[in-house]
Motif scaffolding. Structure first.
Motif, short mmCIF file in Angstrom:
data_model
loop_
_atom_site.label_atom_id
_atom_site.label_comp_id
_atom_site.label_asym_id
_atom_site.label_seq_id
_atom_site.Cartn_x
_atom_site.Cartn_y
_atom_site.Cartn_z
N PRO A 115 0.84 -1.21 0.00
CA PRO A 115 0.00 0.00 0.00
C PRO A 115 0.87 1.25 0.00
O PRO A 115 1.95 1.26 0.58
N GLN A 116 0.40 2.27 -0.66
CA GLN A 116 1.09 3.57 -0.65
C GLN A 116 0.70 4.27 0.65
O GLN A 116 -0.44 4.71 0.80
N VAL A 117 1.63 4.35 1.58
CA VAL A 117 1.36 4.94 2.89
C VAL A 117 2.25 6.16 3.08
O VAL A 117 3.46 6.09 2.87
N PHE A 118 1.63 7.26 3.47
CA PHE A 118 2.36 8.49 3.75
C PHE A 118 2.05 8.94 5.16
O PHE A 118 0.94 8.75 5.66
N ARG A 119 3.06 9.55 5.81
CA ARG A 119 2.86 10.05 7.18
C ARG A 119 3.03 11.56 7.18
O ARG A 119 3.81 12.12 6.41
N LEU A 120 2.28 12.20 8.05
CA LEU A 120 2.33 13.64 8.18
C LEU A 120 3.59 14.02 8.95
O LEU A 120 3.81 13.57 10.07
N THR A 121 4.45 14.84 8.34
CA THR A 121 5.69 15.24 8.99
C THR A 121 5.72 16.71 9.35
O THR A 121 6.53 17.13 10.18
N ASP A 122 4.86 17.50 8.74
CA ASP A 122 4.79 18.93 9.05
C ASP A 122 3.33 19.37 8.96
O ASP A 122 2.80 19.57 7.87
N ARG A 123 2.69 19.48 10.12
CA ARG A 123 1.27 19.81 10.17
C ARG A 123 0.99 21.21 9.63
O ARG A 123 -0.01 21.44 8.96
N GLU A 124 1.87 22.14 9.91
CA GLU A 124 1.65 23.52 9.48
C GLU A 124 1.64 23.66 7.96
O GLU A 124 0.81 24.37 7.39
N ASN A 125 2.54 22.97 7.28
CA ASN A 125 2.64 23.04 5.82
C ASN A 125 1.98 21.85 5.13
O ASN A 125 2.08 21.72 3.90
N LEU A 126 1.34 20.98 5.90
CA LEU A 126 0.69 19.77 5.38
C LEU A 126 1.63 18.97 4.49
O LEU A 126 1.32 18.61 3.36
N THR A 127 2.80 18.67 5.03
CA THR A 127 3.80 17.89 4.31
C THR A 127 3.68 16.42 4.71
O THR A 127 3.70 16.10 5.90
N TYR A 128 3.55 15.57 3.72
CA TYR A 128 3.50 14.13 3.93
C TYR A 128 4.73 13.51 3.28
O TYR A 128 5.18 13.96 2.24
N ARG A 129 5.25 12.45 3.93
CA ARG A 129 6.40 11.72 3.40
C ARG A 129 6.06 10.24 3.31
O ARG A 129 5.36 9.70 4.14
N CYS A 130 6.65 9.60 2.30
CA CYS A 130 6.45 8.16 2.08
C CYS A 130 6.96 7.40 3.30
O CYS A 130 8.06 7.66 3.80
N LEU A 131 6.18 6.46 3.77
CA LEU A 131 6.55 5.67 4.93
C LEU A 131 7.77 4.78 4.65
O LEU A 131 8.56 4.51 5.53
N TYR A 132 7.96 4.39 3.40
CA TYR A 132 9.03 3.47 3.05
C TYR A 132 10.35 4.15 2.72
O TYR A 132 11.40 3.67 3.13
N CYS A 133 10.31 5.26 1.98
CA CYS A 133 11.57 5.87 1.53
C CYS A 133 11.75 7.31 2.00
O CYS A 133 12.76 7.92 1.73
N ASP A 134 10.76 7.85 2.68
CA ASP A 134 10.80 9.20 3.26
C ASP A 134 10.78 10.31 2.21
O ASP A 134 11.10 11.45 2.51
N THR A 135 10.38 10.00 0.98
CA THR A 135 10.28 11.04 -0.05
C THR A 135 9.10 11.95 0.26
O THR A 135 8.01 11.48 0.61
N LYS A 136 9.32 13.22 0.11
CA LYS A 136 8.31 14.24 0.38
C LYS A 136 7.28 14.28 -0.74
O LYS A 136 7.63 14.24 -1.92
N ASN A 137 6.00 14.33 -0.35
CA ASN A 137 4.94 14.51 -1.33
C ASN A 137 4.93 15.96 -1.78
O ASN A 137 4.96 16.86 -0.97
N SER A 138 4.88 16.18 -3.07
CA SER A 138 4.87 17.57 -3.55
C SER A 138 3.68 17.84 -4.42
O SER A 138 3.02 16.99 -4.88
#
Length: 138
Positions: A115-138
């Motif tokens: 599954p494509q899973v992303f975690r919230l890493t910056d609530r203020e800027n709504l930045t999500y990163r891939c759980l597996y490789c830590d790539t930032k969602n843009s």
């Protein structure tokens, strides 16, 4: 334009202009047998323009999707023609199946059943990163 009054149902309000159809698809509203109205570019004092989705039945909603799209979205629950509850969805800590990792080296490219899973890493800027490789969602 006249859109009928909802007696029992849900109104998703304060959707950023142009994103109502995205919400319609993500929530699977095309599968419903009840009336669903999508209002695009409605005038708004605070936002200038906004989209609104009205559903003439009380349904279960995925608040994670709404909070991910925009935490300013509001959901009004209508019963007997009166607003009985107002919900402000929050950005979820994790989101699955909405985003796709753009990193070609990510394991999700080779292992497509993951599954494509992303975690919230910056609530203020709504930045999500891939759980597996830590790539930032843009």
């Amino acid at each position: 334009m006249i859109i009928g009054t909802i007696v029992n149902g849900v109104v998703i309000d304060h959707i950023p202009a142009g994103r109502g159809m995205e919400i319609y698809r993500y929530l699977g509203l095309e599968e419903l047998d009840c009336e669903v109205a999508l209002i695009k570019n409605a005038p708004s004092v605070k936002m200038g323009k906004k989209d609104i989705v009205k559903v003439s039945d009380v349904i279960d909603l995925d608040y994670d999707i709404l909070g991910f799209i925009d935490p300013k979205i509001t959901v009004n629950i209508i019963q007997n023609g009166e607003k009985v509850r107002k919900i402000r969805p929050q950005p979820p800590e994790r989101i699955t199946g909405i985003l796709k990792c753009k990193n070609p080296r990510c394991i999700t490219f080779d292992e497509q059943e993951l599954p494509q899973v992303f975690r919230l890493t910056d609530r203020e800027n709504l930045t999500y990163r891939c759980l597996y490789c830590d790539t930032k969602n843009s």
